[in-house]
Scaffold this motif. Structure first.
Motif, PDB file in Angstrom:
ATOM      1  N   ALA A   1       0.827  -1.206   0.000  1.00 45.33           N
ATOM      2  CA  ALA A   1       0.000   0.000   0.000  1.00 45.33           C
ATOM      3  C   ALA A   1       0.863   1.258   0.000  1.00 45.33           C
TER       4      ALA A   1
ATOM      5  N   LYS B   1      -3.591   5.478   1.195  1.00 51.12           N
ATOM      6  CA  LYS B   1      -4.912   5.102   1.715  1.00 51.12           C
ATOM      7  C   LYS B   1      -5.741   6.374   1.847  1.00 51.12           C
TER       8      LYS B   1
ATOM      9  N   ILE C   1     -12.424   2.896   3.264  1.00 51.71           N
ATOM     10  CA  ILE C   1     -10.999   3.106   3.033  1.00 51.71           C
ATOM     11  C   ILE C   1     -10.580   2.414   1.741  1.00 51.71           C
TER      12      ILE C   1
ATOM     13  N   VAL D   1      -7.358   1.711  -1.116  1.00 45.32           N
ATOM     14  CA  VAL D   1      -5.900   1.538  -1.103  1.00 45.32           C
ATOM     15  C   VAL D   1      -5.364   1.556  -2.533  1.00 45.32           C
TER      16      VAL D   1
ATOM     17  N   THR E   1       3.306   4.083   3.891  1.00 44.24           N
ATOM     18  CA  THR E   1       1.960   4.306   3.373  1.00 44.24           C
ATOM     19  C   THR E   1       1.504   5.708   3.774  1.00 44.24           C
TER      20      THR E   1
ATOM     21  N   ALA F   1      -1.552   8.117   4.259  1.00 44.10           N
ATOM     22  CA  ALA F   1      -3.011   8.151   4.420  1.00 44.10           C
ATOM     23  C   ALA F   1      -3.449   9.612   4.447  1.00 44.10           C
TER      24      ALA F   1
ATOM     25  N   PHE G   1      -6.846   4.623  10.334  1.00 46.40           N
ATOM     26  CA  PHE G   1      -5.753   4.328   9.404  1.00 46.40           C
ATOM     27  C   PHE G   1      -4.569   3.663  10.106  1.00 46.40           C
TER      28      PHE G   1
END
Length: 609
Positions: A46, A49, A56, A58, A268, A270, A285
């Motif tokens: 990922a 996000k 959610i 991805v 990742t 978010a 998250f």
């Protein structure tokens, strides 16, 4: 004692610190290589996000790379190779794809502040000679108006789906991606094979301020990539980390440290749904990292302390904190286990917050650190891509901005008897110059490559730099002594019921310099504390008592002489820094209307201390 990772020396007759770094870093020459390396290393992991339709979603690193290539190829198809393309909108996945589709082989990216009014958007588009703009649907009506005027914009690209009829030079981003994929399928490699010149202008960023005052900062990819690598040399992040993107992406701190640095290291990213939703987003998250400004951490810490007081656990936590800190000092770290329930209220996975853009109270750094959440303060400017110095994984000296990062030098220009002077810096991260302003460029970068920051501070014997304030806002008393608004504001903001404050030096009729402060009251917090809505006079008396207490620990010539109460939030930039000239003008006008009585000003109570 010198700290590992730096060299203390004297260069050009100045005390200088040079960063060496702590971790081995893999350098990249440009953004294209940065993204390509991450796709190869992290593939289906990922990369981003975000919330869409309440769920959610991805995007993997591989998907991210494919969509950059598709959009970039479509931009080439529109004839935008070597053109300037603006991006404006909230933090979101499409913003990231748009940015890299411009910078990785199309042209020059011009990120714009989403809070700008239409007239300023138009002025910056004109000043920056923008050829196309990628925007979110929030700006659709403004774009229609711009399309009617001769702005020079050839193409308007919406990050969201457009409905109904619209001009022929308006495009849907998703549709363009589809066209780009078709071009790629038929063998169009114009974007994929485009060669990046890391020394060429790649980013044009306008600093905070009105359009007439905002400076255009020119950065190339060498500038930014060197800075991203330097951050990697002092702070270790991991592919299983999750960063919550909160600060505006048009600002270099979030763009560089909050996006490029994260993508380089497989983190990742978010996207927060907004300031009001941070607490929920941290949990849903499973966020581990934050890149923030002090105001956000201050709000989190204040809420945490209020919760502990309400639950009657503040004393217990303080006692346990002393125990855990003593154990940590001898290598036994049980903080996250000991305070697990408290951390779950903040964000169960949150382990590191990097703070910049303004000073942060050391109490917050120590307070969160006691619980097991590391908060480190850094320092930078748009002109330096942006990070110059930071505390790090090895040394975290609260109250300082840490040490310069790898390959970057910091020195103090014209220090006074206490070693304080203007902070200057040089390194590969320093900008190309100010856009169409050679005079300002020559004034800020000297012939030896030192960039003059306009901030004042000093370097201690361990190589840590402390900022004392901005040269422009410095208060100089009649005895020649100096003080800074920030030091007063930090003290005032700790008064219960004070939301924020603004301090300045006022010249009295006899020439005396007197420290004054505008204090923004949190009426709801006081009403909750007192069990009723307090009156203006009661609040004034309470604030007066608190300031008198503060003044007992301040030299007589530096004490706070006057204050004005307000319920209106201070005027700030999008990174929550006070717009000091604007705020000073506003409060000066209020005081002028108050006359010599100094008792009432537009309904705000003025008290002499």
């Amino acid at each position: 004692m010198n700290k590992k990772g730096i060299v203390l020396s004297e260069v050009d007759g100045r005390k200088t610190v040079t960063g060496l770094g702590y971790y081995e870093t893999e350098t990249v020459r440009d953004f294209k290589q940065l993204v390509k390396n991450s796709i190869q290393k992290f593939g289906d992991k990922a990369a981003f996000k975000f919330k869409a339709d309440g769920k959610i979603k991805v995007k993997s690193y591989r998907e991210f790379g494919d969509e950059i290539d598709a959009l970039g190829t479509a931009l080439h198809g529109l004839g935008l190779k070597d053109k300037r393309i603006a991006v404006i909108g909230e933090n979101r996945y499409e913003w990231a794809v748009s940015f890299f589709s411009i910078a990785n082989g199309t042209g020059v990216a011009v990120p714009l502040d989403k809070h700008l009014p239409e007239v300023e958007i138009e002025n910056l588009i004109s000043r920056g000679r923008v050829d196309a703009i990628i925007y979110s649907k929030h700006f659709y009506s403004e774009m229609l108006q711009l399309a009617k005027r001769d702005t020079g914009i050839q193409h308007f690209i919406c990050m969201d789906e457009l409905e109904g009829g619209y001009p022929s030079n308006f495009h849907n981003l998703s549709k363009l991606m589809g066209e780009g994929r078709e071009l790629l399928r038929t063998g169009d490699r114009s974007f994929i094979d485009a060669v990046i010149d890391p020394e060429k202008l790649s980013l044009l960023l306008f600093t905070s301020g009105t359009t007439s005052m905002a400076k255009g900062v020119m950065l190339n990819q060498r500038n930014v990539c060197s800075d991203v690598s330097a951050v990697t040399s002092i702070i270790k992040v991991f592919p299983n980390d999750v960063h919550l993107s909160i600060l505006p992406l048009h600002h270099t701190f979030e763009l560089s440290a909050g996006m490029l640095f994260m993508v380089k290291n497989g983190v990742t990213v978010a996207y927060a749904e907004g300031i009001k939703h941070i607490a929920r987003n941290l949990k849903e998250f499973d966020v581990t990292l934050l890149v923030v400004v002090p105001a956000i951490l201050e709000a989190m810490y204040k809420k945490l302390q209020e919760g502990l007081k309400k639950a009657g656990k503040a004393g217990t936590v303080k006692t346990l904190g002393r125990v855990s800190n003593a154990l940590s000092a001898v290598g036994i770290d049980i903080r996250r286990k000991l305070f697990k329930k408290i951390l779950e209220q903040i964000g169960p996975g949150l382990r590191l917050a990097i703070s910049g853009a303004a000073p942060i109270d050391r109490e917050i750094i120590h307070g969160f650190g006691t619980l097991g959440l590391k908060v480190i303060q850094g320092y930078g400017l748009t002109e330096t891509s942006p990070v110059v110095a930071a505390n790090n994984d090895f040394y975290n000296k609260a109250g300082t901005i840490g040490q310069p990062m790898k390959g970057i030098e910091i020195a103090i220009d014209n220090p006074d008897e206490n070693g304080m002077g203007e902070i200057i810096t040089r390194g590969p991260n320093v900008m190309m110059g100010y856009y169409e302003d050679e005079a300002a460029t020559m004034e800020s970068i000297d012939d030896k490559g030192w960039f003059h920051t306009g901030d004042l501070g000093f370097i201690d014997d361990e190589g840590f730099t402390t900022i004392t304030g901005r040269a422009k806002s410095m208060i100089v008393f009649t005895n020649g002594k100096k003080a800074f608004p920030e030091e007063y504001e930090m003290l005032l903001n700790n008064i219960e019921g004070v939301k924020e404050s603004f301090a300045w030096g006022n010249t009295a009729p006899d020439g005396d310099i007197q420290v004054c402060a505008k204090i923004v009251i949190d009426e709801a917090a006081l009403a909750e504390k007192w069990g009723r809505k307090p009156g203006a006079e009661e609040i004034a008396e309470m604030v007066q008592r608190e300031i008198k207490t503060l003044n007992q620990d301040i030299p007589q010539y530096k004490i706070i002489r006057y204050f004005v109460l307000s319920y209106e939030e201070l005027i700030k930039t999008t990174t929550l820094k006070i717009k000091r000239p604007v705020e000073y003008k506003k409060v000066s006008e209020q005081l002028l209307k108050a006359g010599t009585n100094m008792r009432k000003a537009n309904g705000k109570v003025i008290e002499q201390i």
